[in-house]
Scaffold this active site. Structure first.
Site, mmCIF file in Angstrom:
data_model
loop_
_atom_site.group_PDB
_atom_site.id
_atom_site.type_symbol
_atom_site.label_atom_id
_atom_site.label_comp_id
_atom_site.label_asym_id
_atom_site.label_seq_id
_atom_site.Cartn_x
_atom_site.Cartn_y
_atom_site.Cartn_z
ATOM 1 N N GLY B 41 0.886 -1.276 0.000
ATOM 2 C CA GLY B 41 0.066 0.108 0.030
ATOM 3 C C GLY B 41 0.891 1.248 -0.037
ATOM 4 N N GLY B 43 -0.433 4.695 0.249
ATOM 5 C CA GLY B 43 -1.127 5.886 0.546
ATOM 6 C C GLY B 43 -0.575 6.569 1.620
ATOM 7 N N LEU B 44 -1.123 7.334 2.294
ATOM 8 C CA LEU B 44 -0.273 8.237 3.509
ATOM 9 C C LEU B 44 0.565 7.209 4.185
ATOM 10 C CD1 LEU B 44 -2.815 10.933 4.605
ATOM 11 C CD2 LEU B 44 -0.924 11.373 2.950
ATOM 12 N N ALA B 45 -0.185 6.360 4.731
ATOM 13 C CA ALA B 45 0.841 5.378 5.890
ATOM 14 C C ALA B 45 1.914 4.883 4.943
ATOM 15 C CB ALA B 45 -0.326 4.396 6.651
ATOM 16 N N SER B 285 -17.760 17.756 1.109
ATOM 17 C CA SER B 285 -16.883 17.972 2.212
ATOM 18 C C SER B 285 -18.010 18.476 3.358
ATOM 19 C CB SER B 285 -15.967 19.390 2.057
ATOM 20 O OG SER B 285 -15.424 19.764 3.354
ATOM 21 N N ARG B 331 -20.623 13.363 12.794
ATOM 22 C CA ARG B 331 -21.067 12.597 11.532
ATOM 23 C C ARG B 331 -22.008 11.549 11.746
ATOM 24 N NH1 ARG B 331 -15.026 11.933 8.914
ATOM 25 N NH2 ARG B 331 -15.013 14.228 8.221
ATOM 26 N N LEU B 463 -6.058 11.846 7.924
ATOM 27 C CA LEU B 463 -4.992 11.974 7.603
ATOM 28 C C LEU B 463 -3.674 12.037 8.436
ATOM 29 C CD1 LEU B 463 -5.775 14.756 5.023
ATOM 30 C CD2 LEU B 463 -5.644 12.107 4.794
#
Lengths: 223, 659, 247
Positions: B41, B43-45, B285, B331, B463
């Site tokens: 992976g 992505g960010l991580a 958003s 949410r 994030l």
């Protein structure tokens, strides 16, 4: 990071830079050319014009610059050929459907074609005027360029060829002028519109001035 | 003793990470060169971990299923990233960020992990700015912040509506630098299909080259799964089409426990489903809720257009039910309230599964203030509207354009229609403080693990967690394990464990092609999604969950009897890729329902209808359920639950209230 | 609505491809273009034919994976969006739609509409970064950056790396993509330190990959789904000139 880059002039940007540089040089030459030609409008039977032409043909500095001019043209053409070949190779398989008109101007996409037409025109043009002058200089004779102007432009086919050549020149300049500035990295919100306007009016004026000459000569308006 | 040891360091929560860093074993630079790490992976991580580990000197291999590491779905995050910088001088601190995150997660997260997350959040911003991430700035040149997701401080850093993209490109650039330096080998268009375990330690993976279809064996002294969430179990979600749980699920079946699988987050402001053809949902958003008002018609089955319904016939249900927070409730609360109204028959739009998000009041308000600003006396209503629209366009223009593109409606004129959609999964592979799963040497970072968000994730925290894990946690914690592995020579991939794992992967592929059934992968995926959404979605009950488990089992049987996978295994074959992912979703979905069934309390994103207050709010049962449910795979679709008790030593546990 | 699709089918990079005609029926105007492809693929699977392979992932216009030339335009008839954001209401009942992959020497076809864009990755790895290790950064606000510069840098960084610029350019030039990367860093103080080597190395790799050169037609800017400006190309030219004058 370390720098591992090859030569500037062989890079794609370097080649474009040379195109722009030679292009602008040729553009500046056109100004001189058109000013000298405009001497016919003194309408003095070609006296002023011939003086100017004589000066251009014999002055030593102009002679040197002329060599530079030819080198400029050759460089411009050779670079254009190399770039066109490379660009062609960059897309071996063409699109079945292309809708380029929405995103760019036809003449921007046709610089190669316009340039080729111009080159052909240039050969005709040199054969008409430059070669006879050179022969005369070589033989040490006085060449009446004004007379040969009148002779050449008495032929309507040649006038038509010249006008077509100038149409090519107009579109070539319309893209080329502002494109050179973009290549040099000059793109600015404030100044680019001015550069584009300059390019447009330059192309219009140069083309109209040049075009007026064969027409007026053909019509016998210049004596 | 429980099988689960979270390895949280002793001491005050403020001291845990500092002490840990001071005492964790280190790996000598000359040994790092000989240690290989696999990162799945990008992505960010994944990207941040791979880059940081390569900078330290480890040999790293990175795998992603997209054609470029830059396309991982972290890129789609719009809102922002939290950090406890307190640049706004509004009283923020590490403690407050920690507190808000634990409270927001409805007290189902580990204090130690969350405190560490809040602690390193500041370094993330520093690191990103140093990398050249163009975060939003004030005219004075300093970084800009905004308030996000209902927090009372302005701690969210952002880059217009593309924070995820810009942060990912930052991590991606760091990764690319290492690729250029030759310390990272990048394997794009590769999908991990198996974990290879040797002597109970993760020692590599089997990956399929998605271009040639070849199965490849890759060795690593450690394996990091940074593969994101499993929201696509629901078929329709805001995840990318390719997001999947295969890596995590295969790891689970090899011994990694799965933590809190039922914790999914449903985002309240998505564009509603327009028909059966719908392939994914688009999020808008959350910031829209700052100025938009949410309502439904008071009358049931009111088919009039939004702007034709008079004011007195509208029910601004969030403002009515939650006067203190109004449209800005968290949410999960907003999502459930929307579902409740639609279930009662007040839904709008063709599907009746949507509510209005209305900017008319905002346009009026902005119009007036703008007219004042421009010193226009007695402006005409048309002028006011125009001014108001201009302000709204400046603030939300890109979102409004996006809405119009997708729905064909102009949101400046008619109210938007929104509906909740699956957005994020708080659950994931169980990890300890080192981010290691229950398989030695197998780590899990980012959304793929379960650790930091409890039962509900706050806005702009995903994030933060991804980058915290990758940049600032794993580079330290992996040393604790690898320092003991320095003597291990790279194991040749001819080892029988590699052969066996590859055979397993190959067997599954062969099985898909052998079925030769009549229905496509998407057919099964859609049906699974429907079961999950209806019975394990925003509101769950015992009956529904029990039904869902049966239905999923039946669907799974049907899948293995009637699936059709076209094409060949040894070519680029998206049908095969989808089949392998959906096969895993069909198992994970069942586990999610089992977990939801077990947890007969309501907390965060998990709402059990049986467990609510008289006013219909979520009722947590702390004495019974203050634990992480970590599920162990026992073979043949059976699972055993292990509990990790959650101890709250720093924060006093309390019921959430947004009234 | 009913449509006729002419779609490029090519089994692999080694084989020849051709346009194949597929009629599709009952397409809803609310569908996205890729959902229309899903419908077609579902039909192909039901007929036991192999579905059309195309790149896509986020389906919300940000990952940059989707890449189709639709009726001669990268990402289709609308500007400012990617293929996945295109909806069928942009077409009329009875339309014929020709769909082709990005075409460039540097983007060889892998299968059908999927191309290999790893050339972009190699360019990136030559300099699309600031050489700063994790953990070495100072406090973020120690480095004030004028808002205009930060915004301009952001605008360049909005590039999603889809390759529509290359697909659109008559020379298949990658200048807009590379320029966006160079600009993002050139505009920021963090990027200035390595500016010289960055632009030289990235341009060198770009040339090596076999992209064409820029002839300033401006088509890339028009078709770029993120509106990356030609100013960036000028900035890269400038940076490149300056870099080459320096040594």
């Amino acid at each position: 990071m370390s720098n591992t880059s090859p030569n500037f002039l062989t890079s794609s940007i370097g080649k474009k830079f040379l195109m722009g540089l030679t292009g602008l040089f040729l553009i500046s030459f056109l100004v001189v050319h058109v000013l000298i030609n405009a001497c016919i409008y003194f309408n003095d039977g070609g006296v002023t014009f011939n003086m100017a032409a004589h000066f251009m043909a014999n002055n030593i500095i102009i002679r040197v610059v002329e060599v530079g001019l030819f080198l400029g043209i050759i460089l411009h053409v050779v670079q254009a050929l190399i770039l066109t070949l490379q660009n062609g190779k960059a897309r071996p398989q063409k699109y079945a459907v292309q809708n380029s008109a929405v995103s760019s101007k036809w003449y921007s996409r046709s610089m190669g074609l316009l340039g080729t037409l111009l080159l052909m025109f240039l050969i005709v043009h040199l054969a008409n005027f430059w070669v006879p002058t050179k022969i005369a200089v070589f033989k040490g004779e006085e060449h009446n360029t004004f007379e040969s102007l009148k002779t050449v432009f008495a032929n309507p086919i040649i006038v038509a060829v010249y006008l077509l050549g100038l149409v090519s020149l107009f579109y070539h300049l319309l893209h080329g002028f502002q494109s050179a500035f973009q290549t040099f990295g000059l793109n600015h919100k404030k100044y680019t519109p001015a550069i584009k306007a300059c390019g447009f009016w330059y192309a219009v004026l140069i083309t109209l001035l040049f075009a007026s000459m064969p027409i007026t000569l053909y019509l016998g308006l210049i004596k | 003793m429980s099988k689960l040891d979270s390895k949280i360091p002793e001491g005050n929560v403020e001291q845990k990470w500092t002490k840990y860093k001071a005492s964790v074993a280190l790996v000598n630079p000359s040994n790092k060169r000989n240690l290989e790490i696999i990162v799945v992976g990008s992505g960010l991580a994944g990207a941040s971990a791979a880059a940081s580990l390569a900078e330290l000197g480890y040999k790293v291999k990175v795998f992603c299923y997209q054609d470029s590491a830059r396309r991982a779905h972290s890129i789609a995050a719009q809102g922002g990233i939290n950090a406890a910088k307190n640049y706004q001088n509004d009283g923020d601190s590490i403690y407050r960020l920690f507190y808000d995150t634990v409270k927001g997660g409805d007290y189902r997260a580990r204090e130690g992990n969350v405190y560490r997350l809040a602690e390193v959040s500041n370094s993330i911003i520093d690191q990103c700015v140093a990398q050249g991430v163009p975060l939003a700035r004030e005219y004075g040149g300093m970084l800009s912040n905004r308030s996000f997701g209902g927090t009372q401080v302005q701690r969210t850093f952002y880059a217009a509506g593309q924070t995820g993209q810009q942060l990912l490109l930052g991590a991606y650039s760091a990764l690319n630098r290492q690729i250029g330096l030759g310390t990272v080998d990048m394997y794009a268009r590769h999908e991990m299909l198996e974990v290879v375990k040797i002597d109970d330690k993760a020692r590599g993976i089997i990956a399929r080259d998605m271009v040639t279809g070849k199965l490849e064996r890759h060795f690593g002294h450690a394996v990091l799964l940074c593969t994101g969430g499993y929201g696509n179990v629901f078929y329709l979600s805001t995840n990318a089409m390719g997001c999947n749980a295969t890596a995590a699920w295969k790891a689970h079946k090899k011994g990694a426990f799965f933590g809190n699988p039922c914790f999914t987050q449903i985002h309240p402001t998505c564009i509603p489903v327009s028909g059966d053809h719908q392939s994914k949902l688009t999020l808008m958003s959350e910031s829209l809720r700052n100025d938009g008002r949410i309502w439904v018609p008071k009358k049931k089955d009111d088919i009039r257009k939004g702007n034709e319904i008079p004011e007195e016939e509208r029910d601004y249900y969030l403002e009515r039910r939650y006067p203190a927070f109004g449209n800005l409730v968290p949410r999960d609360v907003a999502s459930r309230a929307a579902k409740e109204r639609c279930d009662e028959g007040h839904g709008v739009g063709a599907s009746r599964m949507a509510v209005f998000l209305d900017f008319k009041a905002a346009i009026d308000r902005f119009g007036k203030s703008q007219a004042k600003k421009l010193s226009i006396e007695n402006p005409t209503p048309a002028q006011l509207k125009e001014f108001g629209k201009q302000v709204v366009e400046e603030k939300y223009g890109n979102l409004f354009t996006m809405y119009e593109q997708i729905t064909g409606e102009n949101p400046y004129e008619v109210p938007m229609r929104i509906y909740p959609a699956v957005h994020y999964t708080m659950g994931g592979l169980w990890v300890d403080y080192n981010l290691m799963t229950t398989v030695q040497g197998l780590y899990c970072l980012g959304e793929a693990n379960f650790s930091d968000h409890g039962a509900n994730r706050l806005g702009a925290s995903a994030l933060m967690q991804g980058l915290a894990d990758g940049y600032f946690v794993i580079p330290y914690t992996i040393g604790a394990y690898l320092s003991k592995e320095i003597a291990v020579k790279p194991i040749p991939t001819t080892h029988e464990a590699f052969v066996a794992a590859e055979n397993e992967a190959q067997a599954q592929i062969n099985k898909f092609f052998a079925i030769k059934g009549s229905k496509s992968v998407d057919h099964f995926h859609k049906r699974l999604g429907k079961i999950m959404w209806e019975k394990c979605g925003m509101a769950r009950n015992e009956k529904g969950l029990k039904e869902a488990i049966v239905e999923i089992r039946e669907l799974r049987d049907e899948f293995w009897k009637d699936l059709r996978v076209t094409g060949k295994p040894d070519e680029m074959n998206p049908e095969l890729e989808k089949a392998s992912r959906v096969a895993d979703f069909l198992e994970l979905g069942e586990l999610m329902c089992m977990d939801a069934l077990n947890r007969s309390e309501s907390c965060g994103g998990h709402f059990r209808i049986e467990s609510q207050t008289e006013e219909g709010e979520a009722l947590r049962k702390d004495d019974e359920f203050a634990y992480v449910a970590a599920w162990e795979y026992k073979g043949n679709y059976t699972y055993e639950m292990h509990k990790e008790e959650l101890k709250f030593e720093t924060i006093k546990i309390a019921q959430r209230s947004y009234k | 609505m009913n449509l006729t699709l002419k779609i490029w089918r090519q089994n692999s990079g080694k084989e020849q491809g051709q346009l194949v005609t597929y009629p599709v029926k009952d397409i809803s105007p609310d569908m996205s273009f890729l959902e229309m492809f899903d419908v077609l693929n579902e039909q192909l699977v039901s007929k036991n034919e192999s579905p059309i392979v195309f790149d896509h992932d986020c389906r919300e216009g940000i990952c940059g994976m989707c890449s189709m030339v639709i009726n001669g335009r990268a990402h289709g008839p609308k500007t400012g969006i990617t293929t996945c954001q295109l909806h069928m209401r942009s077409f009329k009942d009875g339309d014929t739609i020709v769909v082709e992959p990005w075409r460039a020497q540097a983007f060889p076809v892998i299968k059908d509409l999927t191309v290999d864009r790893t050339a972009f990755e190699r360019i990136q790895s030559k300099g699309g970064f600031v050489s700063v290790n994790t953990g070495t950064a100072q406090d973020a606000n120690c480095l004030p950056i004028p808002k205009d510069d930060a915004d301009a840098s952001f605008n360049a960084a909005a590039c999603i790396g889809c390759g529509a610029c290359v697909a659109t350019c008559k020379n298949a030039s990658a200048m807009l993509f590379v320029a966006a990367k160079v600009s993002q860093f050139a505009l920021l103080p963090q990027g200035k330190i390595e500016a010289t080597a960055r632009v030289k190395n990235m341009v060198a790799q770009m040339d090596l990959e076999g992209f064409g050169s820029c002839t300033n037609t401006g088509a890339c800017e028009i078709e770029c789904p993120k509106g990356i400006s030609l100013e960036n190309i000028a900035r890269m030219n400038r940076e490149y000139l300056v870099a080459n004058c320096k040594d």
